[in-house]
Design an enzyme around this catalytic site. Structure first.
Site, PDB file in Angstrom:
ATOM      1  N   SER A  32     -12.854  -0.878  11.105  1.00  0.00           N
ATOM      2  CA  SER A  32     -12.939   0.244  12.039  1.00  0.00           C
ATOM      3  C   SER A  32     -14.269   0.994  11.884  1.00  0.00           C
ATOM      4  CB  SER A  32     -11.737   1.173  11.826  1.00  0.00           C
ATOM      5  OG  SER A  32     -11.595   2.087  12.878  1.00  0.00           O
ATOM      6  N   ASP A  91      -4.891  -3.776  20.041  1.00  0.00           N
ATOM      7  CA  ASP A  91      -5.457  -2.561  19.451  1.00  0.00           C
ATOM      8  C   ASP A  91      -5.577  -1.485  20.534  1.00  0.00           C
ATOM      9  OD1 ASP A  91      -6.971  -0.591  18.172  1.00  0.00           O
ATOM     10  OD2 ASP A  91      -8.207  -2.038  17.098  1.00  0.00           O
ATOM     11  N   HIS A 109      -4.363  -2.038  15.493  1.00  0.00           N
ATOM     12  CA  HIS A 109      -5.565  -1.591  14.773  1.00  0.00           C
ATOM     13  C   HIS A 109      -5.280  -1.770  13.282  1.00  0.00           C
ATOM     14  CE1 HIS A 109      -9.405   0.469  14.636  1.00  0.00           C
ATOM     15  NE2 HIS A 109      -8.942   1.285  13.694  1.00  0.00           N
TER      16      HIS A 109
END
Length: 232
Positions: A113, A171, A203
């Site tokens: 991320s 996601d 995610h």
């Protein structure tokens, strides 16, 4: 800073966690998914923890983040002042490995991320001589300084680190399209690598992507001949 190192190493991997996380938590997550640590005996794995600072997407609350940003959106503007502060952390981590005798060409940076975004900055804006870059569930802002840097330098493909990107098809925090757009934009500027969509994945890290990543890391950072000889 959390680091995992059992024996003398000949290569290094720096793995940046996502926003609000820590290095030790990332280690636990990987261990939970794999049932073990990464099997990289000759490679030092480094899991740093981001500094605690005010984070605008959380209404200015304190969080462990690598940099601040106006919003989690590919169209948002980068906070270059905040990014510059994160660069100091990256450069220090890399320099520490170089000081131990590890060449840039034996260092890989990556992350999940926000950590993956930082890794993209590290490998294509700060240190294009690295062995590789990986980013999981990550993206760059459309007007990122990374693109400006690659455009102005116009490096050859052979001079840039190979890129490995993974992204969950489901996601909702960082849509797959943002990751794919980032990958394709980097490709147009000379970056080579692969983008792997992950089915039924939100995610999150996945066991399959971690195993793929481990295989890629070993391919990019094989044991030196002396290390192989010592095992015979």
């Amino acid at each position: 800073m959390a680091a995992l190192s059992i024996r003398k190493h000949s290569a290094s991997v720096i793995f940046f966690h996502g926003s609000g996380d820590t290095g030790p938590n990332l280690i636990e997550w990987i261990h939970f998914l794999l049932g073990r640590d990464f099997n990289l005996s000759h490679i030092k794995l480094i899991y740093p923890t981001a500094p605690t600072q005010k984070y605008t997407p959380l209404n200015g609350q304190l969080s462990t983040v690598w940099f601040d940003r106006r919003s989690v959106n590919i169209a948002a503007q980068e906070s270059r002042k905040s990014m510059a502060q994160s660069y100091e952390i990256v450069n220090k981590l890399i320099q520490e490995e170089v000081d131990l005798g590890i060449p840039l060409s034996r260092i890989i940076v990556g992350g999940f991320s926000m950590g993956g975004a930082l890794a993209l900055h590290a490998g294509y804006h700060l240190n294009t001589g690295l062995a590789g870059v990986f980013a999981h569930s990550s993206f760059l802002n459309r007007k990122s300084v990374v693109y400006e840097s690659l455009e102005s330098q116009k490096p050859t493909q052979s001079a840039l680190p190979e890129l490995r990107m993974f992204h969950g098809e489901r996601d909702t925090l960082v849509p797959l399209e943002w990751g794919l757009e980032t990958f394709e934009s980097l490709q147009k500027l000379g970056v080579t690598g692969t983008f792997k969509p992950l089915k039924n994945t939100l995610h999150e890290l996945k066991r399959s992507s971690l195993l793929d990543l481990q295989e890629w890391i070993v391919k990019k950072l094989p044991p030196l001949s002396s290390e192989i000889a010592n095992k015979l």
